[in-house]
Design a protein around this motif. Structure first.
Motif, PDB file in Angstrom:
ATOM      1  N   ILE A 286       0.856  -1.185   0.000  1.00  0.00           N
ATOM      2  CA  ILE A 286       0.000   0.000   0.000  1.00  0.00           C
ATOM      3  C   ILE A 286       0.892   1.235   0.000  1.00  0.00           C
ATOM      4  CG2 ILE A 286      -1.797   1.264   1.205  1.00  0.00           C
ATOM      5  CD1 ILE A 286      -2.686  -1.364   2.441  1.00  0.00           C
ATOM      6  N   SER A 287       0.756   2.040  -1.018  1.00  0.00           N
ATOM      7  CA  SER A 287       1.586   3.240  -1.131  1.00  0.00           C
ATOM      8  C   SER A 287       0.805   4.306  -1.883  1.00  0.00           C
ATOM      9  CB  SER A 287       2.891   2.909  -1.864  1.00  0.00           C
ATOM     10  OG  SER A 287       2.611   2.414  -3.169  1.00  0.00           O
ATOM     11  N   GLY A 288       1.490   5.388  -2.227  1.00  0.00           N
ATOM     12  CA  GLY A 288       0.838   6.444  -2.986  1.00  0.00           C
ATOM     13  C   GLY A 288      -0.028   7.364  -2.159  1.00  0.00           C
ATOM     14  N   PHE A 289       0.266   7.476  -0.861  1.00  0.00           N
ATOM     15  CA  PHE A 289      -0.510   8.382  -0.020  1.00  0.00           C
ATOM     16  C   PHE A 289      -0.246   9.835  -0.411  1.00  0.00           C
ATOM     17  CE2 PHE A 289       0.039   4.646   2.809  1.00  0.00           C
ATOM     18  CZ  PHE A 289      -1.296   4.343   2.998  1.00  0.00           C
ATOM     19  N   PRO A 290      -1.203  10.734  -0.187  1.00  0.00           N
ATOM     20  CA  PRO A 290      -1.012  12.148  -0.522  1.00  0.00           C
ATOM     21  C   PRO A 290       0.188  12.743   0.209  1.00  0.00           C
ATOM     22  CG  PRO A 290      -3.316  11.692  -0.016  1.00  0.00           C
ATOM     23  CD  PRO A 290      -2.544  10.461   0.359  1.00  0.00           C
ATOM     24  N   ASP A 291       0.846  13.688  -0.442  1.00  0.00           N
ATOM     25  CA  ASP A 291       2.048  14.295   0.137  1.00  0.00           C
ATOM     26  C   ASP A 291       1.751  14.968   1.471  1.00  0.00           C
ATOM     27  OD1 ASP A 291       3.547  13.451  -1.999  1.00  0.00           O
ATOM     28  OD2 ASP A 291       3.372  15.337  -3.097  1.00  0.00           O
ATOM     29  N   GLU A 292       0.599  15.642   1.568  1.00  0.00           N
ATOM     30  CA  GLU A 292       0.286  16.349   2.815  1.00  0.00           C
ATOM     31  C   GLU A 292       0.113  15.378   3.974  1.00  0.00           C
ATOM     32  OE1 GLU A 292      -3.656  15.992   0.478  1.00  0.00           O
ATOM     33  OE2 GLU A 292      -1.538  16.423   0.070  1.00  0.00           O
ATOM     34  N   PHE A 293      -0.317  14.152   3.687  1.00  0.00           N
ATOM     35  CA  PHE A 293      -0.448  13.141   4.737  1.00  0.00           C
ATOM     36  C   PHE A 293       0.917  12.591   5.130  1.00  0.00           C
ATOM     37  CE2 PHE A 293      -0.918   8.637   5.906  1.00  0.00           C
ATOM     38  CZ  PHE A 293      -1.701   8.773   7.039  1.00  0.00           C
ATOM     39  N   VAL A 294       1.736  12.299   4.139  1.00  0.00           N
ATOM     40  CA  VAL A 294       3.079  11.768   4.390  1.00  0.00           C
ATOM     41  C   VAL A 294       3.925  12.766   5.168  1.00  0.00           C
ATOM     42  CG1 VAL A 294       5.203  10.945   3.312  1.00  0.00           C
ATOM     43  CG2 VAL A 294       2.986  10.296   2.350  1.00  0.00           C
ATOM     44  N   GLU A 295       3.733  14.061   4.869  1.00  0.00           N
ATOM     45  CA  GLU A 295       4.544  15.084   5.516  1.00  0.00           C
ATOM     46  C   GLU A 295       4.240  15.232   7.004  1.00  0.00           C
ATOM     47  OE1 GLU A 295       7.141  17.157   4.363  1.00  0.00           O
ATOM     48  OE2 GLU A 295       7.098  15.496   2.947  1.00  0.00           O
ATOM     49  N   VAL A 296       3.089  14.732   7.440  1.00  0.00           N
ATOM     50  CA  VAL A 296       2.774  14.788   8.874  1.00  0.00           C
ATOM     51  C   VAL A 296       3.852  14.074   9.675  1.00  0.00           C
ATOM     52  CG1 VAL A 296       1.151  14.030  10.654  1.00  0.00           C
ATOM     53  CG2 VAL A 296       0.291  14.997   8.517  1.00  0.00           C
ATOM     54  N   ALA A 297       4.320  12.935   9.167  1.00  0.00           N
ATOM     55  CA  ALA A 297       5.352  12.169   9.863  1.00  0.00           C
ATOM     56  C   ALA A 297       6.748  12.466   9.351  1.00  0.00           C
ATOM     57  CB  ALA A 297       5.064  10.676   9.732  1.00  0.00           C
ATOM     58  N   ASN A 298       6.872  12.715   8.048  1.00  0.00           N
ATOM     59  CA  ASN A 298       8.206  12.853   7.452  1.00  0.00           C
ATOM     60  C   ASN A 298       8.668  14.289   7.281  1.00  0.00           C
ATOM     61  OD1 ASN A 298       8.262  10.076   7.245  1.00  0.00           O
ATOM     62  ND2 ASN A 298       7.592  10.040   5.120  1.00  0.00           N
ATOM     63  N   GLY A 299       7.779  15.250   7.528  1.00  0.00           N
ATOM     64  CA  GLY A 299       8.139  16.652   7.352  1.00  0.00           C
ATOM     65  C   GLY A 299       8.971  17.195   8.495  1.00  0.00           C
ATOM     66  N   MET A 300       9.287  18.471   8.423  1.00  0.00           N
ATOM     67  CA  MET A 300      10.107  19.126   9.447  1.00  0.00           C
ATOM     68  C   MET A 300       9.500  20.470   9.809  1.00  0.00           C
ATOM     69  SD  MET A 300      14.007  18.302   8.163  1.00  0.00           S
ATOM     70  CE  MET A 300      14.683  19.016   9.664  1.00  0.00           C
ATOM     71  N   LEU A 301       9.717  20.876  11.046  1.00  0.00           N
ATOM     72  CA  LEU A 301       9.305  22.186  11.539  1.00  0.00           C
ATOM     73  C   LEU A 301      10.456  22.775  12.343  1.00  0.00           C
ATOM     74  CD1 LEU A 301       7.082  24.341  11.937  1.00  0.00           C
ATOM     75  CD2 LEU A 301       6.377  23.093  13.995  1.00  0.00           C
ATOM     76  N   LEU A 302      10.916  23.951  11.939  1.00  0.00           N
ATOM     77  CA  LEU A 302      12.064  24.598  12.593  1.00  0.00           C
ATOM     78  C   LEU A 302      13.294  23.699  12.549  1.00  0.00           C
ATOM     79  CD1 LEU A 302      10.291  26.166  15.708  1.00  0.00           C
ATOM     80  CD2 LEU A 302      10.797  27.249  13.518  1.00  0.00           C
ATOM     81  N   ASN A 303      13.443  22.983  11.439  1.00  0.00           N
ATOM     82  CA  ASN A 303      14.585  22.097  11.199  1.00  0.00           C
ATOM     83  C   ASN A 303      14.620  20.899  12.152  1.00  0.00           C
ATOM     84  OD1 ASN A 303      16.721  21.677   9.380  1.00  0.00           O
ATOM     85  ND2 ASN A 303      18.240  22.307  10.894  1.00  0.00           N
ATOM     86  N   ILE A 304      13.474  20.598  12.726  1.00  0.00           N
ATOM     87  CA  ILE A 304      13.339  19.438  13.613  1.00  0.00           C
ATOM     88  C   ILE A 304      12.261  18.539  13.036  1.00  0.00           C
ATOM     89  CG2 ILE A 304      12.694  18.638  15.925  1.00  0.00           C
ATOM     90  CD1 ILE A 304      13.765  21.251  17.030  1.00  0.00           C
TER      91      ILE A 304
END
Length: 204
Positions: free
Chosen positions: A149-167
């Motif tokens: 299962i793959s192909g999730f929306p970028d905005e969903f993936v970024e919840v876990a894989n994104g960064m805030l204030l370089n953290i």
């Protein structure tokens, strides 16, 4: 003075000291190990364990245990993935997955509360139940186990894989959950009730 010393001589203090020593030893052995960015990103590898362990603290304090947590996480995850594969909006699928996990926890709680069966035995049984349901759902959705299962929306993936204030976001999520549950346990009536249950069990 003696009481002050005793307040510092706790297992938590020794755990912190052990972690500091571990970091120091590995930093000496491996140059570049003690890199803040490396350490922050490594949290991604065990953030999900922390998210499961923090609420589990409440259960353990009351003298219980829940060994079905991993199966519940798997069931909720595969449910969300299969729903998304079949055209359901990812956020709606996430909400349904959360409801599934709540119902699983409710089933555990009802059985433990209204029977004389030990929580370990109950959750050991439901662990196989939830894992079996996850495998059935995965098979019905043409997915192999928890893979495919793959192909999730970028905005969903970024919840876990994104960064805030370089953290990494995983660090922020873990800290937020830690603060919320820490506050709930130590500064609310519910938290005091959890400790009260533990005291009553010791007196039985």
């Amino acid at each position: 003075m003696t009481n002050l010393i005793r307040s510092f001589i706790r297992w938590e203090l020794f755990l912190v000291v052990a972690i500091i020593l571990e970091l120091a030893i590995f930093s000496i052995i491996t140059p570049g190990f003690f890199n803040i960015q490396n350490l922050l990103f490594s949290i991604n590898d065990f953030a999900y364990i922390g998210l499961a362990a923090i609420p589990m603290t409440f259960v353990i304090i009351t003298g219980g245990i829940d060994v079905s947590v991993g199966s519940v996480m798997g069931l909720a995850s595969i449910t969300m993935g299969i729903l998304y594969m079949n055209g359901v909006n990812i956020w709606v699928a996430l909400l349904i997955a959360l409801i599934v996990s709540i119902l699983a926890g409710l089933l555990n709680g009802i059985i433990v509360a209204f029977t004389d069966v030990q929580p370990l035995v109950v959750t050991l049984g439901t662990m196989f139940l939830f894992a079996g349901l996850a495998l059935v759902i995965a098979g019905g959705g043409s997915a192999t186990g928890y893979e495919g299962i793959s192909g999730f929306p970028d905005e969903f993936v970024e919840v876990a894989n994104g960064m805030l204030l370089n953290i990494p976001n995983a660090v922020w999520i873990l800290l937020a959950v830690l603060i919320i549950f820490g506050t709930l346990l130590h500064f609310t009536k519910y938290g005091r009730s959890v400790y009260l249950v533990a005291q009553l069990k010791r007196l039985e």
